[in-house]
Structures are given as structure tokens and as C-alpha cells.
Design an enzyme around this catalytic site. Structure first.
Site, PDB file in Angstrom:
ATOM      1  N   GLY A  88       0.778  -1.233   0.000  1.00  9.65           N
ATOM      2  CA  GLY A  88       0.000   0.000   0.000  1.00  9.65           C
ATOM      3  C   GLY A  88       0.808   1.280   0.000  1.00  9.65           C
ATOM      4  O   GLY A  88       0.322   2.311   0.445  1.00  9.65           O
TER       5      GLY A  88
ATOM      6  N   ASN B 216       1.568   2.994  -2.634  1.00  8.70           N
ATOM      7  CA  ASN B 216       0.878   3.928  -3.536  1.00  8.70           C
ATOM      8  C   ASN B 216      -0.357   4.510  -2.862  1.00  8.70           C
ATOM      9  O   ASN B 216      -0.643   5.696  -3.015  1.00  8.70           O
ATOM     10  CB  ASN B 216       0.500   3.232  -4.851  1.00  8.70           C
TER      11      ASN B 216
ATOM     12  N   LEU C  47      -3.877  -7.310  -7.443  1.00 16.62           N
ATOM     13  CA  LEU C  47      -3.388  -8.398  -8.297  1.00 16.62           C
ATOM     14  C   LEU C  47      -4.485  -9.275  -8.886  1.00 16.62           C
ATOM     15  O   LEU C  47      -4.193 -10.193  -9.648  1.00 16.62           O
ATOM     16  CB  LEU C  47      -2.387  -9.261  -7.513  1.00 16.62           C
ATOM     17  N   LYS C  48      -5.731  -9.010  -8.555  1.00 16.78           N
ATOM     18  CA  LYS C  48      -6.819  -9.826  -9.102  1.00 16.78           C
ATOM     19  C   LYS C  48      -7.410  -9.166 -10.338  1.00 16.78           C
ATOM     20  O   LYS C  48      -7.392  -7.940 -10.468  1.00 16.78           O
ATOM     21  CB  LYS C  48      -7.932 -10.004  -8.049  1.00 16.78           C
TER      22      LYS C  48
ATOM     23  N   ASN D 198      -5.419   2.262 -13.203  1.00 15.49           N
ATOM     24  CA  ASN D 198      -4.409   1.393 -12.583  1.00 15.49           C
ATOM     25  C   ASN D 198      -3.048   2.032 -12.777  1.00 15.49           C
ATOM     26  O   ASN D 198      -2.847   2.838 -13.686  1.00 15.49           O
ATOM     27  CB  ASN D 198      -4.439   0.018 -13.264  1.00 15.49           C
TER      28      ASN D 198
ATOM     29  N   HIS E 100       0.944   0.859 -13.436  1.00 17.88           N
ATOM     30  CA  HIS E 100       1.777  -0.287 -13.808  1.00 17.88           C
ATOM     31  C   HIS E 100       3.240   0.173 -13.761  1.00 17.88           C
ATOM     32  O   HIS E 100       3.557   1.251 -14.257  1.00 17.88           O
ATOM     33  CB  HIS E 100       1.399  -0.761 -15.214  1.00 17.88           C
TER      34      HIS E 100
HETATM   35  C1  GRF Z   1       3.582  -1.128  -7.473  1.00 21.03           C
HETATM   36  O1  GRF Z   1       4.787  -1.320  -8.130  1.00 21.03           O
HETATM   37  C2  GRF Z   1       2.472  -1.048  -8.498  1.00 21.03           C
HETATM   38  O2  GRF Z   1       2.830  -0.420  -9.675  1.00 21.03           O
HETATM   39  C3  GRF Z   1       2.250  -2.493  -8.766  1.00 21.03           C
HETATM   40  O3  GRF Z   1       2.343  -3.113  -7.505  1.00 21.03           O
HETATM   41  C4  GRF Z   1       3.184  -2.332  -6.673  1.00 21.03           C
HETATM   42  C5  GRF Z   1       2.343  -1.993  -5.469  1.00 21.03           C
HETATM   43  O4  GRF Z   1       3.060  -1.439  -4.458  1.00 21.03           O
HETATM   44  N1  GRF Z   1       1.105  -2.714  -9.568  1.00 21.03           N
HETATM   45  P1  GRF Z   1       2.298  -0.824  -3.223  1.00 21.03           P
HETATM   46  O5  GRF Z   1       1.372  -1.903  -2.654  1.00 21.03           O
HETATM   47  O6  GRF Z   1       1.541   0.381  -3.661  1.00 21.03           O
HETATM   48  O7  GRF Z   1       3.385  -0.502  -2.255  1.00 21.03           O
END
Ligand code: GRF
Length: 200
Positions: A18, A20, A92-93, A109, A111
Site C-alpha cells: 500500500g 501507492n 493483483l486480481k 491502474n 503499472h
Molecule cells: C507497485 O509497483 C504497483 O505499480 C504495482 O504493484 C506495486 C504496489 O506497491 N502494480 P504498493 O502496494 O503500492 O506498495
């Protein structure tokens, strides 16, 4: 934001740590009254996800998605919180079609690569960065894109680039890209929310 416009109600779906999510919460906090969105729900397919703990620490409502493939149930959960816009942050789902159709143009999203390269099913986490290094790319970065029926295939909204340096490992590259993610994602969501709140 003017006093008469309430912030767009944003739900964040996350499976992991988490970071982000935290960047989004911090950015909106720093914007104060200028914020165009507020996080009203953080939902995860994993009860032990760090993202849920971070949400709780920030007094944001949380939920566990028990059956991620059950589209109608996920729509109900999101509707219950009057969700207007959705950000996937390390979720991831696969997001069921009922959800992407209902929030069409309002679900995004992030990426950790420069799409359309290095995306698609199975391309997540360390594998993305290992593939970028193996391909001899000079640049990588973060991409914010719309979410539709296929993994990493919706239209690109914004990208931030970082160099791939000699001697990079997947871990060192991931760390550099993550900094770009934390910068790009909250700002892109804010811009999208501004657009949404002025378009109706
Ligand atoms: C990030 O690299 C995001 O781009 C990817 O999964 C990671 C998630 O990290 N899809 P966090 O859970 O936000 O720390």
C-alpha cells in the site's frame, strides 16, 4: 475545488503493502481544500494486506473482497460506499467486467513499466523489472492507464520515465520506478477527479 463541489468519492483496491495508497492519501492531505477526490474505501482481496493497515491508520473505511471474481458482489460493495472513481494500487486480481463497465472511464491502474511494453497477465512485481533489464532497455517508468476487460491494455493516461542504470537489479530498478509511481499516481488521480467533477 470550490466550496460547493464535494470531492469525488474514490475507492482504492490493493493487494500489497500500500505504498501507492499512502502516497495518494498524503497528496490529498497536502492539497487540503484543493483536493478533487477523497479516499472513501480501501478494499483488498487479502485480509493481511499492508494497504488495509495503512487505510485503518488513516481512518479510512476498509473491506476484504472475499470473492474477487464475483462482479455483482464487488459492484454492490463499491456502490454501498457511493464510489465514483476507482484506483487500483497493486491490486493483483482481475477486475470483473461488471465493475469495469459500471465505472467505465473512471477506473485506473498504475503499472511499473512503460506500457504497452512489459504489461499483460503475469507481468507484475519483480518480473516486470527483470524483463526490462533482460531486454536491455535504457528507460523504464510508471504508467497510469484506464482499466478495461484485459490486463494492462486500457488507454494510457500518463507516464513518468526513469533511467535503467548499468548494474541495475530488478530490486534497484523497482525502487527507482516506485518513486516515480508515488509522484505520478496521486497527481494523475487528482487531474482525473478535476475532470470528472467538471464534466457533469
Ligand atoms: C507497485 O509497483 C504497483 O505499480 C504495482 O504493484 C506495486 C504496489 O506497491 N502494480 P504498493 O502496494 O503500492 O506498495
Amino acid at each position: 475545488m470550490t466550496a460547493s463541489t464535494s470531492p469525488v468519492r474514490l475507492a482504492v483496491l490493493a493487494s500489497g503493502g500500500g505504498s501507492n495508497l499512502q502516497a495518494i492519501l498524503d497528496h490529498f492531505e497536502s492539497l487540503g481544500d484543493e483536493r478533487a477526490a477523497e479516499v472513501v474505501l480501501v478494499a483488498s482481496d487479502r485480509a493481511e494486506a499492508g494497504a488495509l493497515a495503512k487505510a485503518r491508520a488513516n481512518h479510512v473505511t476498509t473491506a476484504v473482497i472475499v470473492k474477487p471474481a464475483d462482479g455483482p458482489a464487488l459492484v454492490r460493495l463499491l456502490e454501498m460506499h457511493r464510489t465514483q472513481c476507482i484506483a487500483l494500487a497493486g491490486y493483483l486480481k482481475f477486475v470483473p467486467a461488471e465493475v469495469t463497465a459500471h465505472w467505465h472511464g473512471r477506473i485506473v491502474n498504475i503499472h511499473p513499466a512503460l506500457l504497452p511494453k512489459f504489461g499483460g497477465a503475469g507481468m507484475y512485481g519483480r518480473r516486470v523489472h527483470a524483463a526490462v533489464i533482460a531486454a536491455g532497455e535504457k528507460e523504464s517508468g510508471a504508467t497510469v492507464h484506464h482499466v478495461d476487460g484485459e490486463f494492462d491494455r486500457g488507454g494510457v493516461i500518463a507516464q513518468e520515465r526513469v533511467p535503467v542504470e548499468a548494474g541495475d537489479t530488478p530490486e534497484s530498478l523497482a525502487a527507482r520506478v516506485l518513486v516515480a509511481e508515488h509522484h505520478l499516481y496521486p497527481r494523475t488521480i487528482q487531474a482525473l477527479a478535476v475532470k470528472l467533477s467538471t464534466s457533469h
